[in-house]
Design a protein around this motif. Sequence first.
Motif, mmCIF file in Angstrom:
data_model
loop_
_atom_site.group_PDB
_atom_site.id
_atom_site.type_symbol
_atom_site.label_atom_id
_atom_site.label_comp_id
_atom_site.label_asym_id
_atom_site.label_seq_id
_atom_site.Cartn_x
_atom_site.Cartn_y
_atom_site.Cartn_z
ATOM 1 N N GLN A 45 0.819 -1.217 0.000
ATOM 2 C CA GLN A 45 0.000 0.000 0.000
ATOM 3 C C GLN A 45 0.857 1.274 0.000
ATOM 4 O OE1 GLN A 45 -3.362 -0.550 -0.131
ATOM 5 N NE2 GLN A 45 -2.830 -2.716 -0.125
ATOM 6 N N LYS A 46 2.174 1.121 0.065
ATOM 7 C CA LYS A 46 3.050 2.289 0.207
ATOM 8 C C LYS A 46 3.523 2.820 -1.149
ATOM 9 C CE LYS A 46 4.689 0.791 4.746
ATOM 10 N NZ LYS A 46 3.785 1.697 5.463
ATOM 11 N N SER A 47 4.017 4.051 -1.144
ATOM 12 C CA SER A 47 4.545 4.649 -2.379
ATOM 13 C C SER A 47 5.894 4.023 -2.716
ATOM 14 C CB SER A 47 4.728 6.157 -2.199
ATOM 15 O OG SER A 47 5.783 6.420 -1.286
ATOM 16 N N LYS A 48 6.296 4.161 -3.964
ATOM 17 C CA LYS A 48 7.602 3.638 -4.405
ATOM 18 C C LYS A 48 8.722 4.218 -3.549
ATOM 19 C CE LYS A 48 10.531 3.303 -8.548
ATOM 20 N NZ LYS A 48 10.606 1.833 -8.710
ATOM 21 N N GLU A 49 8.632 5.517 -3.245
ATOM 22 C CA GLU A 49 9.681 6.184 -2.460
ATOM 23 C C GLU A 49 9.771 5.593 -1.055
ATOM 24 O OE1 GLU A 49 8.807 8.217 -5.934
ATOM 25 O OE2 GLU A 49 7.360 7.811 -4.313
ATOM 26 N N GLU A 50 8.614 5.331 -0.453
ATOM 27 C CA GLU A 50 8.604 4.718 0.884
ATOM 28 C C GLU A 50 9.213 3.320 0.853
ATOM 29 O OE1 GLU A 50 4.850 5.921 3.499
ATOM 30 O OE2 GLU A 50 4.256 5.419 1.460
ATOM 31 N N ILE A 51 8.863 2.555 -0.182
ATOM 32 C CA ILE A 51 9.369 1.183 -0.290
ATOM 33 C C ILE A 51 10.890 1.186 -0.470
ATOM 34 C CG2 ILE A 51 9.313 -0.934 -1.694
ATOM 35 C CD1 ILE A 51 6.343 -0.074 -2.382
ATOM 36 N N ILE A 52 11.403 2.106 -1.269
ATOM 37 C CA ILE A 52 12.852 2.215 -1.467
ATOM 38 C C ILE A 52 13.545 2.558 -0.148
ATOM 39 C CG2 ILE A 52 14.686 3.576 -2.569
ATOM 40 C CD1 ILE A 52 12.787 3.792 -5.029
ATOM 41 N N ALA A 53 12.991 3.540 0.580
ATOM 42 C CA ALA A 53 13.592 3.963 1.852
ATOM 43 C C ALA A 53 13.624 2.816 2.865
ATOM 44 C CB ALA A 53 12.828 5.157 2.420
ATOM 45 N N VAL A 72 16.040 -10.206 -1.256
ATOM 46 C CA VAL A 72 14.862 -9.361 -1.049
ATOM 47 C C VAL A 72 13.656 -10.288 -1.145
ATOM 48 C CG1 VAL A 72 13.624 -7.296 -1.822
ATOM 49 C CG2 VAL A 72 16.106 -7.432 -2.089
ATOM 50 N N ALA A 73 13.254 -10.824 0.017
ATOM 51 C CA ALA A 73 12.237 -11.889 0.057
ATOM 52 C C ALA A 73 10.831 -11.300 0.063
ATOM 53 C CB ALA A 73 12.464 -12.777 1.270
ATOM 54 N N CYS A 74 10.639 -10.310 -0.785
ATOM 55 C CA CYS A 74 9.384 -9.556 -0.826
ATOM 56 C C CYS A 74 9.163 -9.105 -2.268
ATOM 57 C CB CYS A 74 9.500 -8.347 0.108
ATOM 58 S SG CYS A 74 8.144 -7.161 0.024
ATOM 59 N N ASN A 75 8.054 -9.514 -2.850
ATOM 60 C CA ASN A 75 7.774 -9.132 -4.240
ATOM 61 C C ASN A 75 7.675 -7.627 -4.412
ATOM 62 O OD1 ASN A 75 6.478 -11.990 -3.887
ATOM 63 N ND2 ASN A 75 6.705 -11.722 -6.080
ATOM 64 N N THR A 76 6.986 -6.966 -3.497
ATOM 65 C CA THR A 76 6.774 -5.518 -3.627
ATOM 66 C C THR A 76 8.095 -4.770 -3.548
ATOM 67 O OG1 THR A 76 4.603 -5.769 -2.595
ATOM 68 C CG2 THR A 76 5.495 -3.548 -2.712
ATOM 69 N N ALA A 81 12.175 -1.600 -5.710
ATOM 70 C CA ALA A 81 13.398 -1.040 -5.128
ATOM 71 C C ALA A 81 14.702 -1.730 -5.507
ATOM 72 C CB ALA A 81 13.268 -1.044 -3.599
ATOM 73 N N ILE A 82 14.663 -2.904 -6.138
ATOM 74 C CA ILE A 82 15.917 -3.644 -6.297
ATOM 75 C C ILE A 82 16.914 -2.918 -7.211
ATOM 76 C CG2 ILE A 82 15.310 -5.177 -8.243
ATOM 77 C CD1 ILE A 82 16.642 -7.432 -6.400
ATOM 78 N N LYS A 83 16.415 -2.206 -8.174
ATOM 79 C CA LYS A 83 17.305 -1.438 -9.071
ATOM 80 C C LYS A 83 18.099 -0.413 -8.260
ATOM 81 C CE LYS A 83 16.982 1.515 -13.181
ATOM 82 N NZ LYS A 83 16.026 2.199 -14.070
ATOM 83 N N GLU A 84 17.395 0.297 -7.371
ATOM 84 C CA GLU A 84 18.050 1.305 -6.534
ATOM 85 C C GLU A 84 19.006 0.664 -5.529
ATOM 86 O OE1 GLU A 84 14.611 3.184 -8.399
ATOM 87 O OE2 GLU A 84 14.874 1.274 -7.368
ATOM 88 N N LEU A 85 18.638 -0.484 -4.989
ATOM 89 C CA LEU A 85 19.509 -1.174 -4.036
ATOM 90 C C LEU A 85 20.808 -1.615 -4.702
ATOM 91 C CD1 LEU A 85 16.902 -3.430 -2.161
ATOM 92 C CD2 LEU A 85 17.991 -1.352 -1.293
ATOM 93 N N ARG A 86 20.699 -2.146 -5.917
ATOM 94 C CA ARG A 86 21.899 -2.605 -6.627
ATOM 95 C C ARG A 86 22.821 -1.444 -6.991
ATOM 96 N NH1 ARG A 86 18.430 -7.090 -9.956
ATOM 97 N NH2 ARG A 86 19.005 -8.881 -8.659
ATOM 98 N N ALA A 87 22.219 -0.278 -7.235
ATOM 99 C CA ALA A 87 23.033 0.908 -7.565
ATOM 100 C C ALA A 87 23.734 1.458 -6.324
ATOM 101 C CB ALA A 87 22.139 1.989 -8.186
ATOM 102 N N PHE A 89 24.444 -0.263 -3.201
ATOM 103 C CA PHE A 89 25.250 -1.151 -2.358
ATOM 104 C C PHE A 89 26.093 -2.106 -3.201
ATOM 105 C CE2 PHE A 89 21.453 -0.152 0.207
ATOM 106 C CZ PHE A 89 22.055 0.373 1.352
ATOM 107 N N ASP A 90 27.310 -2.347 -2.721
ATOM 108 C CA ASP A 90 28.239 -3.225 -3.433
ATOM 109 C C ASP A 90 28.152 -4.644 -2.871
ATOM 110 O OD1 ASP A 90 30.187 -4.058 -5.178
ATOM 111 O OD2 ASP A 90 31.846 -3.444 -3.892
ATOM 112 N N VAL A 91 26.975 -5.238 -3.025
ATOM 113 C CA VAL A 91 26.744 -6.603 -2.559
ATOM 114 C C VAL A 91 25.710 -7.210 -3.510
ATOM 115 C CG1 VAL A 91 24.893 -5.897 -0.971
ATOM 116 C CG2 VAL A 91 26.139 -8.007 -0.508
ATOM 117 N N PRO A 92 25.796 -8.500 -3.795
ATOM 118 C CA PRO A 92 24.789 -9.093 -4.686
ATOM 119 C C PRO A 92 23.399 -9.105 -4.043
ATOM 120 C CG PRO A 92 26.734 -10.508 -4.511
ATOM 121 C CD PRO A 92 26.861 -9.469 -3.445
ATOM 122 N N PHE A 93 22.390 -8.844 -4.857
ATOM 123 C CA PHE A 93 20.992 -8.912 -4.417
ATOM 124 C C PHE A 93 20.256 -9.976 -5.221
ATOM 125 C CE2 PHE A 93 22.087 -4.724 -2.902
ATOM 126 C CZ PHE A 93 21.332 -4.560 -1.754
#
Length: 259
Positions: A45-53, A72-76, A81-87, A89-93
Amino acid sequence: MTNNNPIGLFDSGVGGTSIWTAIHELLPHEDTIYLADSKNAPYGQKSKEEIIALSIKNTEFLLNQNAKIIVVACNTATTNAIKELRAKFDVPFIGIEPAIKPAALNSQSHTIGILATQGTLNSELFHQTVEKYQDTKIIEQIGHGLVTLIENGEIESPEMNQLLHRYLEPMIDANIDYLVLGCSHYPYLIPQIQKIVPPRVKIIDSGEAVAKQTKKVLEEKVGLTNNPLKGKAIFYSNANPKVLSDILKNKYEVVQKDF
């Protein structure tokens, strides 16, 4: 290549334990750390920005625990957010996406159903996936209320049964032969779903595929443990730990921690 650091997993709550179980069965010697952000569930139910944060916050917590890979054991969270996480952090997702591909390729009726959160169904990544299978009719249904009931420990409640009937019956009427569970919480509903859908409907989730991908990335990029014993599992929750303990059948300690 050996790496004895733990695998880190996070979800908006208890649902990602379905992914943890698949990984633990495939890689029993690996240590794991699971983070249930139940205080902020549901993410759908949250915004993309909230989910990324929230996803960044969860990742930082796991990296502070020396996680060597983040699932990231969560579809939402994956689809938003996975694109932003990969950009960042220097760890595999490892992400989790609805298993549309096997359903669409194997469907005999060329009609499949997908039950997922609003955040997943509205995401750009989901729409890109759907566009690849234009020969298949895909019936999308937002599972309003399902995650909240699961997080409250009400998996077998009359309200859950009522919601599942409401969401699934139009799909059955449309002649689906595959039902894709597009939320890591939803595998815990399979016993109830099986009572509603006819036997011809195959139910699929992403757990096994995520586990295999996790193993592949560890082998190729990070390193597997050389621990000959059963791996240690630590579970953190920032809400009532009882629900997570119950889902895990009280086999593991759940640490309540505000994060």
